[in-house]
Enzyme design. Structure first.
Site, PDB file in Angstrom:
ATOM      1  N   SER A 163       0.849  -1.197   0.000  1.00  0.00           N
ATOM      2  CA  SER A 163       0.000   0.000   0.000  1.00  0.00           C
ATOM      3  C   SER A 163       0.876   1.236   0.000  1.00  0.00           C
ATOM      4  O   SER A 163       2.009   1.203   0.508  1.00  0.00           O
ATOM      5  CB  SER A 163      -0.884   0.009   1.255  1.00  0.00           C
ATOM      6  OG  SER A 163      -1.480   1.277   1.439  1.00  0.00           O
ATOM      7  N   TYR A 206      -1.298  -0.915  10.440  1.00  0.00           N
ATOM      8  CA  TYR A 206      -1.548  -1.270   9.031  1.00  0.00           C
ATOM      9  C   TYR A 206      -0.339  -0.876   8.171  1.00  0.00           C
ATOM     10  O   TYR A 206       0.170  -1.682   7.375  1.00  0.00           O
ATOM     11  CB  TYR A 206      -2.813  -0.561   8.537  1.00  0.00           C
ATOM     12  CG  TYR A 206      -3.094  -0.800   7.076  1.00  0.00           C
ATOM     13  CD1 TYR A 206      -3.555  -2.042   6.636  1.00  0.00           C
ATOM     14  CD2 TYR A 206      -2.884   0.197   6.119  1.00  0.00           C
ATOM     15  CE1 TYR A 206      -3.799  -2.278   5.290  1.00  0.00           C
ATOM     16  CE2 TYR A 206      -3.122  -0.023   4.776  1.00  0.00           C
ATOM     17  CZ  TYR A 206      -3.587  -1.268   4.366  1.00  0.00           C
ATOM     18  OH  TYR A 206      -3.819  -1.501   3.035  1.00  0.00           O
TER      19      TYR A 206
HETATM   20  N1  NAP Z   1      -8.781  -0.507  -1.000  1.00  0.00           N
HETATM   21  C1  NAP Z   1      -7.701   0.235  -0.913  1.00  0.00           C
HETATM   22  O1  NAP Z   1      -7.780   1.476  -0.976  1.00  0.00           O
HETATM   23  C2  NAP Z   1      -6.347  -0.393  -0.743  1.00  0.00           C
HETATM   24  C3  NAP Z   1      -5.248   0.451  -0.883  1.00  0.00           C
HETATM   25  C4  NAP Z   1      -3.968  -0.089  -0.745  1.00  0.00           C
HETATM   26  C5  NAP Z   1      -3.803  -1.434  -0.480  1.00  0.00           C
HETATM   27  N2  NAP Z   1      -4.904  -2.238  -0.338  1.00  0.00           N
HETATM   28  C6  NAP Z   1      -4.661  -3.647  -0.037  1.00  0.00           C
HETATM   29  O2  NAP Z   1      -5.191  -4.438  -1.075  1.00  0.00           O
HETATM   30  C7  NAP Z   1      -5.626  -5.694  -0.572  1.00  0.00           C
HETATM   31  C8  NAP Z   1      -7.044  -5.963  -1.007  1.00  0.00           C
HETATM   32  O3  NAP Z   1      -7.881  -4.963  -0.414  1.00  0.00           O
HETATM   33  P1  NAP Z   1      -9.322  -4.625  -1.000  1.00  0.00           P
HETATM   34  O4  NAP Z   1      -9.395  -3.172  -1.139  1.00  0.00           O
HETATM   35  O5  NAP Z   1      -9.630  -5.497  -2.148  1.00  0.00           O
HETATM   36  O6  NAP Z   1     -10.210  -5.015   0.284  1.00  0.00           O
HETATM   37  P2  NAP Z   1     -11.562  -5.865   0.403  1.00  0.00           P
HETATM   38  O7  NAP Z   1     -12.478  -5.573  -0.720  1.00  0.00           O
HETATM   39  O8  NAP Z   1     -12.016  -5.637   1.800  1.00  0.00           O
HETATM   40  O9  NAP Z   1     -11.043  -7.369   0.246  1.00  0.00           O
HETATM   41  C9  NAP Z   1     -10.282  -7.967   1.238  1.00  0.00           C
HETATM   42  C10 NAP Z   1     -10.183  -9.447   0.937  1.00  0.00           C
HETATM   43  O10 NAP Z   1      -9.407 -10.068   1.987  1.00  0.00           O
HETATM   44  C11 NAP Z   1     -10.077 -11.251   2.382  1.00  0.00           C
HETATM   45  N3  NAP Z   1      -9.853 -11.555   3.787  1.00  0.00           N
HETATM   46  C12 NAP Z   1     -10.044 -10.738   4.864  1.00  0.00           C
HETATM   47  N4  NAP Z   1      -9.773 -11.399   5.991  1.00  0.00           N
HETATM   48  C13 NAP Z   1      -9.417 -12.676   5.632  1.00  0.00           C
HETATM   49  C14 NAP Z   1      -9.004 -13.816   6.341  1.00  0.00           C
HETATM   50  N5  NAP Z   1      -8.914 -13.815   7.692  1.00  0.00           N
HETATM   51  N6  NAP Z   1      -8.700 -14.944   5.646  1.00  0.00           N
HETATM   52  C15 NAP Z   1      -8.780 -14.956   4.301  1.00  0.00           C
HETATM   53  N7  NAP Z   1      -9.162 -13.895   3.559  1.00  0.00           N
HETATM   54  C16 NAP Z   1      -9.464 -12.769   4.227  1.00  0.00           C
HETATM   55  C17 NAP Z   1     -11.545 -10.934   2.175  1.00  0.00           C
HETATM   56  O11 NAP Z   1     -12.223 -12.176   2.032  1.00  0.00           O
HETATM   57  P3  NAP Z   1     -13.614 -12.495   2.796  1.00  0.00           P
HETATM   58  O12 NAP Z   1     -14.446 -11.248   2.700  1.00  0.00           O
HETATM   59  O13 NAP Z   1     -14.119 -13.654   2.019  1.00  0.00           O
HETATM   60  O14 NAP Z   1     -13.199 -12.799   4.194  1.00  0.00           O
HETATM   61  C18 NAP Z   1     -11.536 -10.128   0.891  1.00  0.00           C
HETATM   62  O15 NAP Z   1     -11.597 -10.989  -0.215  1.00  0.00           O
HETATM   63  C19 NAP Z   1      -5.450  -5.627   0.945  1.00  0.00           C
HETATM   64  O16 NAP Z   1      -4.258  -6.310   1.303  1.00  0.00           O
HETATM   65  C20 NAP Z   1      -5.332  -4.143   1.222  1.00  0.00           C
HETATM   66  O17 NAP Z   1      -4.543  -3.891   2.370  1.00  0.00           O
HETATM   67  C21 NAP Z   1      -6.164  -1.746  -0.469  1.00  0.00           C
END
Ligand code: NAP
Length: 245
Positions: free
Chosen positions: A132, A144
């Protein structure tokens, strides 16, 4: 890496960036294993991508073992599962500290450890980690940001060890992306700038980086500038960040 005909394990495939990456990989001819905890949402992604759902909680030892077993059999490992936390560190529940460290940092390292020997034996493969832009340090997101900075250091170190031309390692640094991530962490995205990207834009950049074996990719690309500023002149960067948010 040429993607068509390969296998990939995508963690966090039930939502957001992971789901968009699964869509893009399926369109590129990749056979998928889709890992998450929500079976219903995984099934929906599996239906449209032809992937195999794997319900596993990476915050538990049994879930992590299931993930590692699947990782050992794949050409491409995409570690997107992750959670955020926003709030003052002094009031952060200790169990949330451990939860973030396990899911965001320990789980990707354990899964890479499971995947790498088989990739090396096969003579190729690729590891992708979702870090991130928070690695530069963000107010109210200390834990985080630390997990995501740890992932960057892990991937960079691993790249040295593996060397060029065998197994690729890519770290992706998204800015703000329009996914359920913010609602799940308990604080909505409330900044006017930068505007949120769609997860498909991150997926496109991720696939391009795998194809070209790029070590690090910032999405959008202009985020490379603040990241370099934070690395090159940290005092100036942190003064500006404290003033302008
Ligand atoms: N959104 C942003 O602005 C952003 C920015 C920078 C980096 N990121 C990073 O990108 C990645 C994806 O984020 P996103 O935005 O796509 O978030 P998201 O839509 O909330 O998706 C998160 C995913 O992680 C899975 N997950 C959460 N807890 C889990 C667990 N205990 N075991 C297995 N799977 C788990 C969830 O699966 P379930 O719902 O099925 O549990 C979901 O598929 C993350 O690592 C985040 O830190 C996001």
């Amino acid at each position: 890496m040429r993607l068509a005909g390969r296998t990939a394990l995508v963690t966090g495939a039930s939502s957001g960036i992971g789901a968009a990456t699964a869509d893009a990989l399926a369109a590129a001819g990749v056979k998928l294993v889709l890992l998450g905890t929500d079976g219903g949402r995984l099934d929906a992604v599996a239906d449209r991508t032809g992937g195999t759902p794997l319900v596993a909680d990476l915050g538990t030892e049994s879930g992590l073992r299931a993930g590692c077993e699947a990782a050992a059999e794949t050409d491409l490992l995409v570690c997107s599962a992750g959670r955020g936390y926003a709030g003052e560190f002094a009031a952060m529940p200790a169990e949330r500290v451990a939860e973030l460290a396990t899911l965001n940092l320990v789980a990707p390292m354990r899964m890479a450890r499971a995947a790498l020997p088989a990739m090396l034996a096969r003579g190729g493969g690729h590891l992708v980690f979702l870090s991130s832009i928070a690695t530069v340090g963000v107010r109210d997101e200390a834990v985080y940001a630390a997990t995501k900075a740890g992932l960057r250091a892990f991937a960079a170190s691993l790249r040295y060890e593996i060397g060029a031309g065998r197994v690729g390692v890519t770290t992706v640094f998204p800015g703000a992306v329009n996914t359920p991530f913010f609602d799940r962490r308990g604080r909505a995205y409330d900044r006017g700038f930068p505007r949120q990207l769609e997860p498909s834009a991150v997926a496109r950049a991720l696939l391009a980086a795998v194809r070209r074996d790029r070590p690090e990719v910032f999405v959008p690309r202009w985020l490379t500038v603040p990241a370099r500023l934070a690395g090159g002149v940290p005092e100036l960067f942190h003064r500006m960040a404290a003033r302008f948010g």
